[in-house]
Design a protein around this motif. Structure first.
Motif, PDB file in Angstrom:
ATOM      1  N   ASN A  24       0.864  -1.176   0.000  1.00  0.00           N
ATOM      2  CA  ASN A  24       0.000   0.000   0.000  1.00  0.00           C
ATOM      3  C   ASN A  24       0.904   1.230   0.000  1.00  0.00           C
ATOM      4  OD1 ASN A  24      -2.460  -1.406   0.159  1.00  0.00           O
ATOM      5  ND2 ASN A  24      -2.243  -1.640   2.352  1.00  0.00           N
ATOM      6  N   SER A  26       1.007   5.670  -0.303  1.00  0.00           N
ATOM      7  CA  SER A  26       0.192   6.874  -0.169  1.00  0.00           C
ATOM      8  C   SER A  26       0.316   7.804  -1.365  1.00  0.00           C
ATOM      9  CB  SER A  26       0.545   7.628   1.122  1.00  0.00           C
ATOM     10  OG  SER A  26       1.909   7.997   1.107  1.00  0.00           O
ATOM     11  N   SER A  31       5.919   6.759  -5.650  1.00  0.00           N
ATOM     12  CA  SER A  31       6.302   5.347  -5.547  1.00  0.00           C
ATOM     13  C   SER A  31       6.686   4.774  -6.906  1.00  0.00           C
ATOM     14  CB  SER A  31       5.169   4.535  -4.924  1.00  0.00           C
ATOM     15  OG  SER A  31       4.983   4.936  -3.582  1.00  0.00           O
ATOM     16  N   ARG A  61      -4.758   3.578  -9.902  1.00  0.00           N
ATOM     17  CA  ARG A  61      -4.843   3.112  -8.518  1.00  0.00           C
ATOM     18  C   ARG A  61      -3.866   1.981  -8.212  1.00  0.00           C
ATOM     19  NH1 ARG A  61     -10.878   1.730  -7.843  1.00  0.00           N
ATOM     20  NH2 ARG A  61     -10.128   1.032  -5.836  1.00  0.00           N
ATOM     21  N   VAL A  62      -3.290   1.375  -9.259  1.00  0.00           N
ATOM     22  CA  VAL A  62      -2.352   0.272  -9.100  1.00  0.00           C
ATOM     23  C   VAL A  62      -1.236   0.447 -10.126  1.00  0.00           C
ATOM     24  CG1 VAL A  62      -2.047  -2.234  -9.391  1.00  0.00           C
ATOM     25  CG2 VAL A  62      -4.058  -1.374  -8.205  1.00  0.00           C
ATOM     26  N   LEU A  75       1.842  -2.176  -6.495  1.00  0.00           N
ATOM     27  CA  LEU A  75       1.638  -1.007  -5.642  1.00  0.00           C
ATOM     28  C   LEU A  75       0.160  -0.634  -5.694  1.00  0.00           C
ATOM     29  CD1 LEU A  75       4.666   1.199  -6.740  1.00  0.00           C
ATOM     30  CD2 LEU A  75       4.570  -0.518  -4.925  1.00  0.00           C
ATOM     31  N   PHE A  76      -0.468  -0.568  -4.530  1.00  0.00           N
ATOM     32  CA  PHE A  76      -1.876  -0.201  -4.423  1.00  0.00           C
ATOM     33  C   PHE A  76      -1.965   1.188  -3.803  1.00  0.00           C
ATOM     34  CE2 PHE A  76      -2.100  -4.728  -4.834  1.00  0.00           C
ATOM     35  CZ  PHE A  76      -3.273  -4.962  -5.528  1.00  0.00           C
ATOM     36  N   GLU A  78      -3.201   4.090  -1.823  1.00  0.00           N
ATOM     37  CA  GLU A  78      -4.048   4.344  -0.655  1.00  0.00           C
ATOM     38  C   GLU A  78      -3.745   5.753  -0.183  1.00  0.00           C
ATOM     39  OE1 GLU A  78      -6.404   2.501   0.560  1.00  0.00           O
ATOM     40  OE2 GLU A  78      -6.033   0.665  -0.581  1.00  0.00           O
ATOM     41  N   LEU A  81      -3.614   6.782   3.541  1.00  0.00           N
ATOM     42  CA  LEU A  81      -2.787   5.950   4.405  1.00  0.00           C
ATOM     43  C   LEU A  81      -2.100   6.808   5.460  1.00  0.00           C
ATOM     44  CD1 LEU A  81      -1.958   2.950   4.493  1.00  0.00           C
ATOM     45  CD2 LEU A  81       0.013   3.557   3.092  1.00  0.00           C
ATOM     46  N   ARG A  94       3.437  -1.507   5.600  1.00  0.00           N
ATOM     47  CA  ARG A  94       2.570  -1.002   4.548  1.00  0.00           C
ATOM     48  C   ARG A  94       2.268  -2.127   3.571  1.00  0.00           C
ATOM     49  NH1 ARG A  94       3.242   4.754   4.060  1.00  0.00           N
ATOM     50  NH2 ARG A  94       2.579   5.510   6.068  1.00  0.00           N
ATOM     51  N   ASN A  96       0.574  -5.109   1.817  1.00  0.00           N
ATOM     52  CA  ASN A  96      -0.807  -5.531   1.670  1.00  0.00           C
ATOM     53  C   ASN A  96      -0.892  -7.037   1.815  1.00  0.00           C
ATOM     54  OD1 ASN A  96      -3.055  -6.614  -0.176  1.00  0.00           O
ATOM     55  ND2 ASN A  96      -3.652  -4.475   0.166  1.00  0.00           N
TER      56      ASN A  96
END
Length: 151
Positions: A24, A26, A31, A61-62, A75-76, A78, A81, A94, A96
């Protein structure tokens, strides 16, 4: 004579490799820059993206990366977070989930072993175009996926 209960287990070597690690994050842009540009991992694009994640990738989102050994890093995003502690010695996660690859012919055995050992399973096993998976929890509550490619 004391009777002992036989507990089923997967045979040694049944889990073939780590298939993917899901984190996850932020800030997806930061990232993606870190893993793709700074660390030089290959970002999956087009038909490389697992079909089950195509829409989430399209929405931003991913993001998916592949390490040189073939492990996939998902990578998700969030955005809400909570930040980690500013104390770098304070542990946090972090992550998931961690996914292990298993041969398709051992998938049902894996599900049965989880049941036989009273492992908490999150929902029912799922079937996707990319294969089958079952999500469970380790003793500390961390999500572990056992998954196989389609037969």
């Amino acid at each position: 004579m004391i009777a002992t209960r036989s507990i089923s287990t997967l045979p040694t070597g049944a889990l073939r490799r780590i298939h993917h690690i899901a984190l996850n994050v932020s800030d997806m842009q930061a990232s993606r820059h870190f893993y793709g540009t700074i660390l030089g991992l290959h970002e999956l694009t087009g038909t490389e993206i697992p079909t089950s994640l195509t829409e989430l990738v399209r929405q931003g989102r991913v993001a998916n990366f592949r390490t040189p050994d073939g492990t996939v890093l998902d990578l998700f995003g969030e955005p809400d977070l909570s930040p980690p502690s500013p104390d770098l010695t304070q542990q946090f996660t972090r992550a998931n989930h961690l996914a292990f690859d298993i041969a398709p012919d051992l998938f049902e055995l894996a599900v049965q072993v989880l049941h036989d050992n009273g492992v908490k399973i999150d929902g029912e096993p799922v079937t996707r175009a990319t294969g089958r998976g079952v999500y469970c929890y380790d003793p500390d509550g961390f999500i572990v996926e056992l998954r196989c490619d389609p037969q």
